[in-house]
Design a protein around this motif. Sequence first.
Motif, PDB file in Angstrom:
ATOM      1  N   ILE A   1       0.896  -1.174   0.107  1.00  0.00           N
ATOM      2  CA  ILE A   1       0.127   0.090   0.137  1.00  0.00           C
ATOM      3  C   ILE A   1       0.847   1.381  -0.135  1.00  0.00           C
ATOM      4  N   GLN A   2       0.473   2.156  -1.011  1.00  0.00           N
ATOM      5  CA  GLN A   2       1.555   3.263  -0.952  1.00  0.00           C
ATOM      6  C   GLN A   2       0.341   4.355  -0.989  1.00  0.00           C
ATOM      7  N   TYR A   3       1.076   5.426  -0.435  1.00  0.00           N
ATOM      8  CA  TYR A   3       0.362   6.864  -0.178  1.00  0.00           C
ATOM      9  C   TYR A   3       0.860   7.775  -0.682  1.00  0.00           C
ATOM     10  N   ASN A   4      -0.007   8.960  -1.175  1.00  0.00           N
ATOM     11  CA  ASN A   4       0.669  10.197  -1.419  1.00  0.00           C
ATOM     12  C   ASN A   4       1.078  10.985  -0.422  1.00  0.00           C
ATOM     13  N   ASP A   5       2.113  11.632  -0.521  1.00  0.00           N
ATOM     14  CA  ASP A   5       2.962  12.327   0.640  1.00  0.00           C
ATOM     15  C   ASP A   5       2.187  13.349   1.073  1.00  0.00           C
ATOM     16  N   GLY A   6       1.322  14.003   0.362  1.00  0.00           N
ATOM     17  CA  GLY A   6       0.635  15.300   0.959  1.00  0.00           C
ATOM     18  C   GLY A   6      -0.429  15.022   2.031  1.00  0.00           C
ATOM     19  N   PHE A   7      -1.086  16.208   2.018  1.00  0.00           N
ATOM     20  CA  PHE A   7      -2.198  16.290   3.454  1.00  0.00           C
ATOM     21  C   PHE A   7      -3.632  16.717   2.444  1.00  0.00           C
ATOM     22  N   PHE A   8      -4.636  16.147   2.726  1.00  0.00           N
ATOM     23  CA  PHE A   8      -5.816  16.288   2.062  1.00  0.00           C
ATOM     24  C   PHE A   8      -7.168  16.625   2.854  1.00  0.00           C
ATOM     25  N   ALA A   9      -7.719  17.586   2.391  1.00  0.00           N
ATOM     26  CA  ALA A   9      -9.091  18.214   3.105  1.00  0.00           C
ATOM     27  C   ALA A   9     -10.280  18.198   1.892  1.00  0.00           C
ATOM     28  N   THR A  10     -11.326  17.796   2.400  1.00  0.00           N
ATOM     29  CA  THR A  10     -12.578  17.654   1.670  1.00  0.00           C
ATOM     30  C   THR A  10     -13.569  18.509   2.400  1.00  0.00           C
ATOM     31  N   ILE A  11     -14.424  19.545   1.866  1.00  0.00           N
ATOM     32  CA  ILE A  11     -15.161  20.311   2.426  1.00  0.00           C
ATOM     33  C   ILE A  11     -16.725  20.168   1.676  1.00  0.00           C
ATOM     34  N   MET A  12     -17.550  19.977   2.637  1.00  0.00           N
ATOM     35  CA  MET A  12     -18.933  19.600   1.953  1.00  0.00           C
ATOM     36  C   MET A  12     -19.761  20.679   1.724  1.00  0.00           C
ATOM     37  N   ALA A  13     -20.475  20.810   0.555  1.00  0.00           N
ATOM     38  CA  ALA A  13     -21.496  22.059   0.605  1.00  0.00           C
ATOM     39  C   ALA A  13     -22.834  21.386   0.628  1.00  0.00           C
ATOM     40  N   VAL A  14     -23.639  21.880   1.470  1.00  0.00           N
ATOM     41  CA  VAL A  14     -24.960  21.182   1.651  1.00  0.00           C
ATOM     42  C   VAL A  14     -26.083  22.271   1.349  1.00  0.00           C
ATOM     43  N   SER A  15     -27.241  21.801   1.236  1.00  0.00           N
ATOM     44  CA  SER A  15     -28.533  22.639   1.065  1.00  0.00           C
ATOM     45  C   SER A  15     -28.944  23.445   2.322  1.00  0.00           C
ATOM     46  N   GLY A  16     -29.483  24.584   2.056  1.00  0.00           N
ATOM     47  CA  GLY A  16     -29.976  25.233   3.105  1.00  0.00           C
ATOM     48  C   GLY A  16     -30.953  24.521   3.983  1.00  0.00           C
ATOM     49  N   GLY A  17     -31.064  24.613   5.302  1.00  0.00           N
ATOM     50  CA  GLY A  17     -31.790  23.825   6.274  1.00  0.00           C
ATOM     51  C   GLY A  17     -31.194  22.641   6.596  1.00  0.00           C
TER      52      GLY A  17
ATOM     53  N   LEU B   1     -22.271  18.683  -2.779  1.00  0.00           N
ATOM     54  CA  LEU B   1     -21.032  18.229  -3.425  1.00  0.00           C
ATOM     55  C   LEU B   1     -19.964  18.528  -2.485  1.00  0.00           C
ATOM     56  N   THR B   2     -18.576  17.898  -2.729  1.00  0.00           N
ATOM     57  CA  THR B   2     -17.383  18.177  -2.003  1.00  0.00           C
ATOM     58  C   THR B   2     -16.343  18.313  -2.752  1.00  0.00           C
ATOM     59  N   VAL B   3     -15.607  19.401  -2.287  1.00  0.00           N
ATOM     60  CA  VAL B   3     -14.261  19.566  -2.994  1.00  0.00           C
ATOM     61  C   VAL B   3     -13.081  19.118  -2.015  1.00  0.00           C
ATOM     62  N   THR B   4     -12.255  18.391  -2.673  1.00  0.00           N
ATOM     63  CA  THR B   4     -10.893  17.778  -2.077  1.00  0.00           C
ATOM     64  C   THR B   4      -9.792  18.292  -2.692  1.00  0.00           C
ATOM     65  N   SER B   5      -8.859  18.805  -1.689  1.00  0.00           N
ATOM     66  CA  SER B   5      -7.735  19.325  -2.389  1.00  0.00           C
ATOM     67  C   SER B   5      -6.444  18.783  -1.556  1.00  0.00           C
ATOM     68  N   SER B   6      -5.180  18.830  -2.099  1.00  0.00           N
ATOM     69  CA  SER B   6      -4.098  18.308  -1.585  1.00  0.00           C
ATOM     70  C   SER B   6      -3.089  19.265  -1.301  1.00  0.00           C
ATOM     71  N   ALA B   7      -2.193  19.348  -0.338  1.00  0.00           N
ATOM     72  CA  ALA B   7      -1.196  20.399  -0.162  1.00  0.00           C
ATOM     73  C   ALA B   7      -0.342  19.880   0.758  1.00  0.00           C
ATOM     74  N   ASN B   8       0.667  20.933   1.175  1.00  0.00           N
ATOM     75  CA  ASN B   8       1.801  20.259   2.127  1.00  0.00           C
ATOM     76  C   ASN B   8       1.365  20.188   3.688  1.00  0.00           C
ATOM     77  N   THR B   9       0.073  21.044   4.078  1.00  0.00           N
ATOM     78  CA  THR B   9      -0.411  20.926   5.242  1.00  0.00           C
ATOM     79  C   THR B   9      -1.991  20.877   5.050  1.00  0.00           C
ATOM     80  N   ILE B  10      -2.433  20.516   6.227  1.00  0.00           N
ATOM     81  CA  ILE B  10      -4.029  20.432   6.218  1.00  0.00           C
ATOM     82  C   ILE B  10      -4.477  21.695   6.194  1.00  0.00           C
ATOM     83  N   THR B  11      -4.197  22.764   6.710  1.00  0.00           N
ATOM     84  CA  THR B  11      -4.632  24.129   6.631  1.00  0.00           C
ATOM     85  C   THR B  11      -4.494  24.556   5.002  1.00  0.00           C
ATOM     86  N   GLU B  12      -3.395  24.381   4.609  1.00  0.00           N
ATOM     87  CA  GLU B  12      -3.089  24.662   3.188  1.00  0.00           C
ATOM     88  C   GLU B  12      -4.240  23.888   2.167  1.00  0.00           C
ATOM     89  N   ALA B  13      -4.483  22.669   2.256  1.00  0.00           N
ATOM     90  CA  ALA B  13      -5.282  21.766   1.585  1.00  0.00           C
ATOM     91  C   ALA B  13      -6.790  22.464   1.786  1.00  0.00           C
TER      92      ALA B  13
END
Length: 426
Positions: free
Chosen positions: A326-342, A387-399
């Motif tokens: 099992i191999q992993y990407n070296d970066g950090f990943f964060a996904t943020i979910m956009a939801v419906s009002g209510g 929907l959700t957007v996932t990004s990778s970066a060098n830190t969780i905060t940057e992602a």
Amino acid sequence: MNILLLGSGGREHALAWKMQQSHHCNNLFIAPGNPGTAACGTNINLNINDFENIKDFIIANDINLLVVGPEEPLVNGVYDFMQLHFGNKLIVVGPSANAAQLEGSKAFSKQFMQRHNIPTAAYAEFTIENFEEGKTYISNHSLPIVLKADGLAAGKGVIIAETHAEAKQVFEEMIVNKQFGNASSKVVIEQFLQGIEVSVFVLTNGKDYKVIGHAKDYKRIGVGDTGLNTGGMGCVTPVPFMNDAFMQQVEQTVIQPTINGLSKENLIYNGFVFFGLMNCDGTPYVIEYNCRMGDPETEVVMPRLETDLVSLFAAMDNGTLADTNIQYNDGFFATIMAVSGGYPGDYEKNKIINGLTELPKNNATILFHAGTKQMDENVVTNGGRVLTVTSSANTITEAATKSKETLSKISFDGMYFRNDIGFEFE
């Protein structure tokens, strides 16, 4: 391989996105899928619980691999049905109905953990037959109190009560008033564990296993982990405190005893195990098992996983899983979910989503569709979590910052997302 994936959410989009990258993937079909999965393969209008129609489609399209996204078909016995009709000619990623009771019944899973000395919260279970005994148990229980509907309740069957009066009211709603139907005909009452919740994911054939990732999910609707529970507002991985020492504990005290327990009890299991854990001062306790990948955890676990997913499924099936790397990407990943009002309460559907065509086309930032559908020329909302957007970066905060920047270019009426995912790691 020709592959059929069941499901229509963000988890399925992430799985489809990952599988279509494999050189083993010839044709990928998603049933029923969503506008996002349509870019990864062919969406098919099939009911995920209509096993006869699924079987006919498998035959007609020479499907070699069936990947089951949601829990309901697994608990309903899709593995057993397909095994009966296809035997070893079809690889099914998912456990048997008996093994899926690890998620399908809270009482079953707690009893399983007790039998195999897997650390979990103390508990008791009650039905209408011992309802009064349950109320007495609540009166004598320390606060807060966790009440869980035994069966599947669409992620809404767990309540943390802060007072004995609230716990009794919830208990009555579940059992007497059948708040979740048959799912709450039995209720598990358990000790509240104080700590940080994390999830670990493995792929197993019931004897061997491989850890394929872990994540921290953010369940609460509000900033700072406040407000109502949801299906998940975002995720990050890798989690800084999930170091080698903690993961070694998880493997020794949780994962290995679980897989050994499946083998000892002859529970047929070919698929994912989701370990919902609480990190209590460095000691892992099991909150729950799921018999499939999580959502939105899949949306960070799959981008981080470098290993070919279809190859892992083949190894699971042919007995070589233990030999895979099992191999992993070296970066950090964060996904943020956009939801419906209510959401997570009442919300409206069919809101036009703007800005989807202007998004960057790269693997550093990926959009996954969850509750969307195509309506004429537009993609519109079709659920609470849209929907959700996932990004990778060098830190969780940057992602997380990259994901927020992308979400700021998307809009629909009532759209909301948490702007503090990963806040504690800044």
